[in-house]
Design an enzyme around this catalytic site. Sequence first.
Site, mmCIF file in Angstrom:
data_model
loop_
_atom_site.group_PDB
_atom_site.id
_atom_site.type_symbol
_atom_site.label_atom_id
_atom_site.label_comp_id
_atom_site.label_asym_id
_atom_site.label_seq_id
_atom_site.Cartn_x
_atom_site.Cartn_y
_atom_site.Cartn_z
ATOM 1 N N GLY A 231 -80.459 -11.892 -133.205
ATOM 2 C CA GLY A 231 -79.678 -11.338 -134.378
ATOM 3 C C GLY A 231 -79.625 -12.400 -135.546
ATOM 4 N N PRO A 275 -84.941 -14.265 -131.144
ATOM 5 C CA PRO A 275 -84.918 -13.746 -132.392
ATOM 6 C C PRO A 275 -85.883 -12.790 -132.478
ATOM 7 C CG PRO A 275 -86.084 -15.892 -132.474
ATOM 8 C CD PRO A 275 -85.412 -15.697 -130.789
ATOM 9 N N GLY A 276 -86.067 -11.656 -132.979
ATOM 10 C CA GLY A 276 -86.905 -10.621 -133.419
ATOM 11 C C GLY A 276 -86.914 -10.546 -134.946
ATOM 12 N N ARG A 277 -85.989 -9.964 -135.681
ATOM 13 C CA ARG A 277 -86.040 -10.017 -137.159
ATOM 14 C C ARG A 277 -86.456 -11.192 -137.912
ATOM 15 N NH1 ARG A 277 -83.234 -6.126 -139.476
ATOM 16 N NH2 ARG A 277 -81.812 -6.043 -137.842
ATOM 17 N N ARG A 313 -85.838 2.223 -141.622
ATOM 18 C CA ARG A 313 -84.495 1.484 -141.809
ATOM 19 C C ARG A 313 -83.576 2.099 -142.691
ATOM 20 N NH1 ARG A 313 -83.897 -3.471 -143.147
ATOM 21 N NH2 ARG A 313 -82.437 -3.847 -141.499
ATOM 22 N N TYR A 317 -80.231 3.081 -141.103
ATOM 23 C CA TYR A 317 -79.120 2.295 -141.218
ATOM 24 C C TYR A 317 -78.831 1.944 -142.588
ATOM 25 C CZ TYR A 317 -81.444 0.759 -137.048
ATOM 26 O OH TYR A 317 -82.369 0.379 -135.783
ATOM 27 N N CYS A 346 -90.398 16.295 -145.606
ATOM 28 C CA CYS A 346 -89.567 17.412 -145.858
ATOM 29 C C CYS A 346 -88.028 17.345 -145.524
ATOM 30 C CB CYS A 346 -90.120 18.653 -145.245
ATOM 31 S SG CYS A 346 -90.342 19.917 -146.417
ATOM 32 N N TYR A 375 -88.779 -3.909 -137.201
ATOM 33 C CA TYR A 375 -88.248 -2.720 -137.066
ATOM 34 C C TYR A 375 -89.027 -1.917 -138.393
ATOM 35 C CZ TYR A 375 -85.229 -5.564 -134.371
ATOM 36 O OH TYR A 375 -84.659 -6.563 -133.402
HETATM 37 C C1 LIG Z 1 -82.940 -6.471 -130.410
HETATM 38 C C2 LIG Z 1 -82.691 -7.390 -129.457
HETATM 39 C C3 LIG Z 1 -82.867 -8.878 -129.756
HETATM 40 C C4 LIG Z 1 -83.496 -9.255 -131.329
HETATM 41 O O1 LIG Z 1 -82.571 -9.142 -132.330
HETATM 42 P P1 LIG Z 1 -82.909 -9.401 -134.009
HETATM 43 O O2 LIG Z 1 -81.848 -9.130 -134.403
HETATM 44 O O3 LIG Z 1 -84.231 -8.594 -134.181
HETATM 45 O O4 LIG Z 1 -83.009 -10.758 -133.536
HETATM 46 C C5 LIG Z 1 -82.773 -10.076 -128.949
HETATM 47 N N1 LIG Z 1 -82.268 -9.833 -127.527
HETATM 48 C C6 LIG Z 1 -82.091 -8.453 -127.260
HETATM 49 C C7 LIG Z 1 -81.517 -8.320 -125.854
HETATM 50 C C8 LIG Z 1 -82.235 -7.150 -128.298
HETATM 51 O O5 LIG Z 1 -82.048 -6.224 -127.670
#
Ligand SMILES: *Cc1c(COP(=O)(O)O)cnc(C)c1O
Length: 417
Positions: A231, A275-277, A313, A317, A346, A375
């Site tokens: 997150g 962390p992903g984002r 996105r 969102y 379209c 994403y």
């Molecule tokens: C999507 C997700 C993340 C990563 O979230 P980010 O906002 O991209 O950091 C981490 N853990 C779980 C379980 C998720 O579903």
Amino acid sequence: MLTTYNKVSDETNFFGNTTPVELIKEYGSPLYVYNENVMRERCRELKNLITYPNFSVNYSVKANGNLTLLQIAREEGLNADAMSPGEIFVELKAGFKPEQILYISNNVSKEEMQFAIDRDILVSVDSVSQLESYGQINEGGRVCIRFNSGVGAGHHEKVITGGKKTKFGVDPNFIPEVKEIISKYKLNLVGINQHIGSLFMEGDKYVEGVKSVLDIAEKFDNLEFVDLGGGFGIPYQKLAGQKRLDLQDLGKKLDKVFFDFADKYGKQITFKVEPGRYIAAECGNLLGTVYSIKNNYGMKYVGTDLGFNVLKRPVMYDSHHDIEIFRESNVPSTKSETVNIVGNICESGDIIAKQRELPEIFEGDIINVLDAGAYGYCMASNYNNRLRPAEVLITSEGNAKLIRRRDTFEDLVRNFE
Ligand SMILES: *Cc1c(COP(=O)(O)O)cnc(C)c1O
């Protein structure tokens, strides 16, 4: 000559020894471009978040599953989260060891659980009923449980994944049932996890979530780890001066919570973040080309190949992405204008930047969409039978390297019987 309006990518030398104009000529438009140095820096920032010794950063691969980026994350010492057998498959291909992977499942079949078990990958289950299913196929095994402590946070309702109105995690009121199933199947509960949602810019909500999951952790004796979720936000509004997430402040607060917990629990368990984002967003930009400019009833539309099949996105969102402009000629823009930058799909909702004030844009200009690494490609589709773009990496030496080819027409018919 090149005319550019590129404050942000200039500051990070994002395009290294090349330029967006050259990249588009070589690899086609649209094009995802990643910068290796930026990604490595983000990995290191999070690895150094705290001083507490047992700490692991699991890259949440769903943000961007490109194999080369996974390899970079692994080289930086990150572990990995998986959300599906497909992600497990790619992570193993990238060289992650089974013990470095946590499969965070949500409403999955026993076959999917078995896929992870067969590969010695730990599974986190998301409900009491899934714990029961897991026990039936892996009696005596190790398991992790995702809890929902009632705290949620995020940039959009669709990505707030904790809290009392979401589908995720086990409600702690069911801990007695959880304990019953654990003892019935002699399971070894080694970890608990949560993920309250995506994109917080103030650390306090996260710390609040951490504290609430630790209250749950205390109710279990032999935990090896608690996984606190991802997150971590990034500033999407850099041109408006948005500040970065204050990692130093967050790290200090987390350190205190972790050391205090270890004292109380009597053991320095491992803390994980996912962390992903934060890892992938800022190392990725999306380039596209302007093919048409028109006025419709008083609004100026800049028509590009950046449809929501390429970057979803903004449509999904209402997300903001900062925009830069690159022009092959040396003709400058002499005024700024408010425009809608739209794609070639379209649907009238196909708008990537709404009522944005930008230097005047000309046909042939290249649009650079900032912070598109997370994403972005992973949510791209073949909608309208458009081809998904190629992905290129700007290496640490500043050179461009193709890391995923563009779809071909053949790809569109590959699965037809
Ligand atoms: C999507 C997700 C993340 C990563 O979230 P980010 O906002 O991209 O950091 C981490 N853990 C779980 C379980 C998720 O579903």
